[in-house]
Design a protein around this motif. Structure first.
Motif, PDB file in Angstrom:
ATOM      1  N   THR A  64      38.208 109.320  85.576  1.00  0.00           N
ATOM      2  CA  THR A  64      36.909 109.736  84.952  1.00  0.00           C
ATOM      3  C   THR A  64      36.529 109.165  86.453  1.00  0.00           C
ATOM      4  OG1 THR A  64      35.091 108.316  84.460  1.00  0.00           O
ATOM      5  CG2 THR A  64      37.351 107.340  85.125  1.00  0.00           C
ATOM      6  N   SER A 107      36.580 119.583  78.778  1.00  0.00           N
ATOM      7  CA  SER A 107      37.764 117.746  79.086  1.00  0.00           C
ATOM      8  C   SER A 107      36.781 117.107  77.659  1.00  0.00           C
ATOM      9  CB  SER A 107      37.266 116.888  79.981  1.00  0.00           C
ATOM     10  OG  SER A 107      35.771 116.895  80.672  1.00  0.00           O
ATOM     11  N   SER A 144      36.483 113.350  75.825  1.00  0.00           N
ATOM     12  CA  SER A 144      36.235 111.505  76.630  1.00  0.00           C
ATOM     13  C   SER A 144      35.301 111.322  75.191  1.00  0.00           C
ATOM     14  CB  SER A 144      35.288 111.843  77.317  1.00  0.00           C
ATOM     15  OG  SER A 144      33.983 111.739  77.049  1.00  0.00           O
ATOM     16  N   TYR A 166      38.435 111.386  70.555  1.00  0.00           N
ATOM     17  CA  TYR A 166      37.216 111.236  71.503  1.00  0.00           C
ATOM     18  C   TYR A 166      35.820 111.804  70.313  1.00  0.00           C
ATOM     19  CZ  TYR A 166      41.542 112.607  73.918  1.00  0.00           C
ATOM     20  OH  TYR A 166      42.492 112.278  74.410  1.00  0.00           O
ATOM     21  N   SER A 216      39.900 109.527  77.822  1.00  0.00           N
ATOM     22  CA  SER A 216      39.716 110.879  78.121  1.00  0.00           C
ATOM     23  C   SER A 216      41.260 111.385  78.040  1.00  0.00           C
ATOM     24  CB  SER A 216      39.172 110.610  80.198  1.00  0.00           C
ATOM     25  OG  SER A 216      39.027 112.232  80.438  1.00  0.00           O
TER      26      SER A 216
END
Length: 401
Positions: A132, A174, A176, A165, A127
């Motif tokens: 998270t 963001s 992830s 990611y 992340s």
């Protein structure tokens, strides 16, 4: 995906209803397995196999709710189980437990499990925020289930400390890593290679996994004329010049004309291959430059989350989509031309259309209103019978990780 030499394609979030799955007529990807939601266009996963993969289909299992699909194949002398899963946005631990329980009863040989897990297993690395909302206890439980089944995250094994990611959330700004491949630990002997691609059409980045399967021989390649080259003025000039030069060089040659004709075809084939490779190289360079720029901008945005970089990244992605869209349009026009040429002729187009209809059009018997047998294909109707039956089968050809 065909240009990327992908032989097994795992798709998630297909959003097909059970009775509304579109018919895909790809000449490269011929075997499709779908798991769909019967009630709404949500969830859904698909496994697609390339025709060049020398497999023997053994078994399959699909989730009636559209969460997973399993395939069991024999490639050469080894058995492989391929799984594709799509976990929900909440309750991932419970959903994964049910899927793995069903997979335990199905799996055989080496397991290749991929999909969208909708969760990170290493928050500090998977992340961009380093955190998270998924509970640590649930993450530990998921890791325990995977460790118990000897499943390893291929990309993380090959990149133990790297940060990359597969999904960007505009709402949370963001990144992830939600998409991953899990394989049996003994499959690591197949020299796996894994990398994360650049997203173009989807909001998720594709994840590629390469394995060196033993005794797998590449298929033969046969050249076919790209008819679009005939519309290229430069290519036509090269062909005209080659023909003239060939005739001038062999005007006094005593070689038989059929042999000269075959030699001329070899020369022209070389011209077409050379010019086609040049055009393909130029187009590939243009796309490669844009993809390199996209990757650079994506890395910069992952590090800084700058809105200006995101705007530039979106613009470059639109340029790539434009180039790929023109390629799709050219293939569509070529397919329409093929259908127009073969619509009223016996050949592959007609054979491919009527082959699936043969069993559906078979009439085993004809009965009257009282359920009495009137005609059977094996039985012979007496010559003095007043009933004459003529059965004709008419076919009308009506010409889409």
């Amino acid at each position: 995906m065909h240009k990327e030499r992908v032989q097994v394609l795992l798709l998630q979030e297909t959003h097909f209803k059970r009775d509304q799955v579109p018919k895909f007529s790809s000449k490269f990807y011929t075997h499709w397995v779908h798991s769909t939601n019967p009630e709404a266009k949500s969830k859904g996963v698909s496994i697609v196999l390339h025709k060049s993969l020398p497999y023997v289909f053994l078994d399959s299992q699909v989730d009636p709710g559209g969460r997973f699909a399993f395939l069991k194949l024999r490639i050469r002398e080894r058995v492989y189980t391929i799984g594709n899963i799509y976990l929900p946005n909440s309750g991932q631990n419970r959903a994964l437990t049910g899927i793995l329980t069903k997979l335990d009863a199905f799996v055989e040989g080496a397991l290749l499990l991929g999909g969208d897990f909708n969760m990170v297993l290493e928050p500090a690395l998977d992340s961009s925020t380093g955190a998270t909302a998924f509970p640590k206890s649930a993450i530990a439980a998921v890791k325990h289930k995977l460790h118990k089944r000897r499943l390893v995250d291929v990309w993380r094994v090959l990149h133990p400390r790297d940060r990359d990611y597969t999904y960007f959330s505009p709402a949370h700004t963001s990144y992830s890593r939600l998409n991953r491949f899990l394989i049996s630990h003994h499959a690591l002997t197949l020299s796996p290679e894994a990398h994360i691609g650049t997203p173009i059409w989807s909001d998720h980045s594709p994840v590629f996994l390469s394995l060196e399967l033993p005794d797998l021989v590449a298929g033969e390649w046969s050249w076919r004329l790209n008819e679009t080259l005939l519309h290229d003025s430069v290519c036509r000039a090269e062909v005209t010049s080659s023909i003239k030069q060939f005739i001038d060089s062999h005007s006094s040659d005593a070689t038989a004309l059929p042999i000269q004709w075959e030699a001329l075809k070899c020369v022209l084939r070389g011209v077409f291959i050379s010019h086609g490779a040049h055009l393909k190289r130029e187009k590939g360079i243009a796309i490669a430059r844009l993809l390199t720029r996209m990757s650079s901008l994506e890395r910069a945005h992952k590090a800084s989350l700058d809105p200006a970089i995101l705007s530039e990244l979106t613009a470059v992605r639109d340029q790539v989509k434009g180039l790929l869209t023109r390629h799709v349009q050219a293939n569509t026009e070529r397919f329409r031309s093929y259908l127009h040429e073969h619509s009223n002729k016996p050949g592959k187009a007609l054979a491919r259309y009527i082959h699936p209809r043969q069993l559906a059009g078979y009439i085993p018997s004809i009965r009257d209103g009282g359920d009495n047998l009137v005609h059977h294909p094996v039985l012979r109707i007496p010559s003095d019978s007043s009933t004459r039956i003529c059965i004709m089968s008419g076919v009308s050809l009506r010409i889409c990780l």
